[in-house]
Design an enzyme around this catalytic site. Structure first.
Site, PDB file in Angstrom:
ATOM      1  N   SER A 131       0.859  -1.188   0.000  1.00  0.00           N
ATOM      2  CA  SER A 131       0.000   0.000   0.000  1.00  0.00           C
ATOM      3  C   SER A 131       0.898   1.242   0.000  1.00  0.00           C
ATOM      4  CB  SER A 131      -0.943  -0.053   1.203  1.00  0.00           C
ATOM      5  OG  SER A 131      -2.027   0.820   1.060  1.00  0.00           O
ATOM      6  N   ASP A 145      -9.465  -9.432  -6.128  1.00  0.00           N
ATOM      7  CA  ASP A 145     -10.636  -8.651  -5.723  1.00  0.00           C
ATOM      8  C   ASP A 145     -10.258  -7.171  -5.777  1.00  0.00           C
ATOM      9  OD1 ASP A 145     -13.409  -8.861  -4.048  1.00  0.00           O
ATOM     10  OD2 ASP A 145     -12.199  -7.163  -3.350  1.00  0.00           O
ATOM     11  N   HIS A 175      -6.887  -6.452  -0.443  1.00  0.00           N
ATOM     12  CA  HIS A 175      -5.750  -5.568  -0.203  1.00  0.00           C
ATOM     13  C   HIS A 175      -4.706  -6.185   0.736  1.00  0.00           C
ATOM     14  CE1 HIS A 175      -3.820  -1.717  -0.506  1.00  0.00           C
ATOM     15  NE2 HIS A 175      -3.961  -1.406   0.771  1.00  0.00           N
TER      16      HIS A 175
END
Length: 268
Positions: A94, A217, A246
């Site tokens: 991230s 996803d 994530h």
């Protein structure tokens, strides 16, 4: 607990175990090094494995300044140098990927052997003609307001969006408590900054072997964002994790660890 001092008031908490090739995991915004505990336990058996908390996050100093991606990259360089490391493998999840990309923009490949990017688009902002971001202006304004007015409720709901399958209550609780270690004033500051940065035009500055990992996803980012990165970092490899959103290192831990280990071994 071990800390590295990166400026007069800032100490970064870290863990450092194992021997051999050094691997540093860099966590995302509002998160902490605890997210990589399953990687730490696995990789320390083969590698010198290091996790740390970015300034303000986790158990690191809650200093009110220095909360930009660019400054986190400076902290990372100082951290590497204070540990006396060279030829490091960086794994950035991230916002941690932003920190790595900014490191290359500022310092090139100094001290770096290879990179793994984990589920991060080159920009979070939905610029004109850019569809792989997460926020437009009204959305980020709403996020900042929510963090300031009710950080716990915002964080609690945010957690569910990071997983393909709803996390169980125990997992949700420890994640929430980790996120709450970041003061709201710092959280809203760095969330805004990391939304405003844009690395689309500088990805080619990454000149070391690169593995790109994305969850299939697309609640956060589609695999197409990973394909964009792959096209712009020469020789990079993209892997899609079919049962993840994530947090693929928590959602598909065994597969994630195995793919990273295979990549690391290929560098020898």
């Amino acid at each position: 607990m071990p800390y590295i001092k990166v400026d007069e008031e800032t100490n970064l908490y870290y863990q450092d175990q194992g021997e051999g090739q050094a691997v540093i995991f860099v966590h995302g915004v509002m998160m902490s090094s605890r997210f990589f505990e399953r990687q730490f336990d696995f990789f320390k058996e083969k590698y010198r494995t290091i996790t740390f908390d970015l300034r303000g996050h986790g158990q690191s100093s809650k200093v009110p300044y220095g909360h930009t991606v660019a400054n986190y990259a400076k902290d990372l360089k100082m951290f590497i140098e204070k540990l006396g490391l060279d030829d490091v493998i960086l794994v950035g999840w991230s916002m941690g990927a932003f920190v790595i990309w900014d490191y290359f923009n500022q310092f090139g490949d100094e001290h770096i052997k290879a990179v793994t990017i984990v589920d991060q688009s080159p920009s979070d902002y939905l610029w004109d003609g850019w569809e792989y971001g997460a926020f437009h202006f009204e959305a980020i304004k709403g996020v900042m307001q929510a963090i300031q007015e009710d950080q716990r409720s915002f964080n609690s709901e945010f957690i569910y969006g990071m997983f393909k399958e709803k996390p169980d209550p125990v997992q949700h609780q420890w994640i929430l408590e980790e996120m709450m270690k970041l003061p709201a004033a710092i959280a809203s500051t760095i969330v805004f900054n990391q939304t405003a940065v844009d690395y689309r035009e500088t990805l080619s500055n990454v000149t070391v072997p690169t593995l790109i990992c994305f969850g299939r996803d697309d609640t956060f980012f589609p695999v197409a964002a990973g394909e964009y990165i792959q096209r712009r970092i020469p020789g990079s490899k993209l892997i899609a994790f079919e049962n993840s959103s994530h947090c693929l290192f928590l959602e598909e831990t065994d597969t994630f660890n195995r793919e990273l280990d295979t990549f690391f071994q290929s560098l020898n």
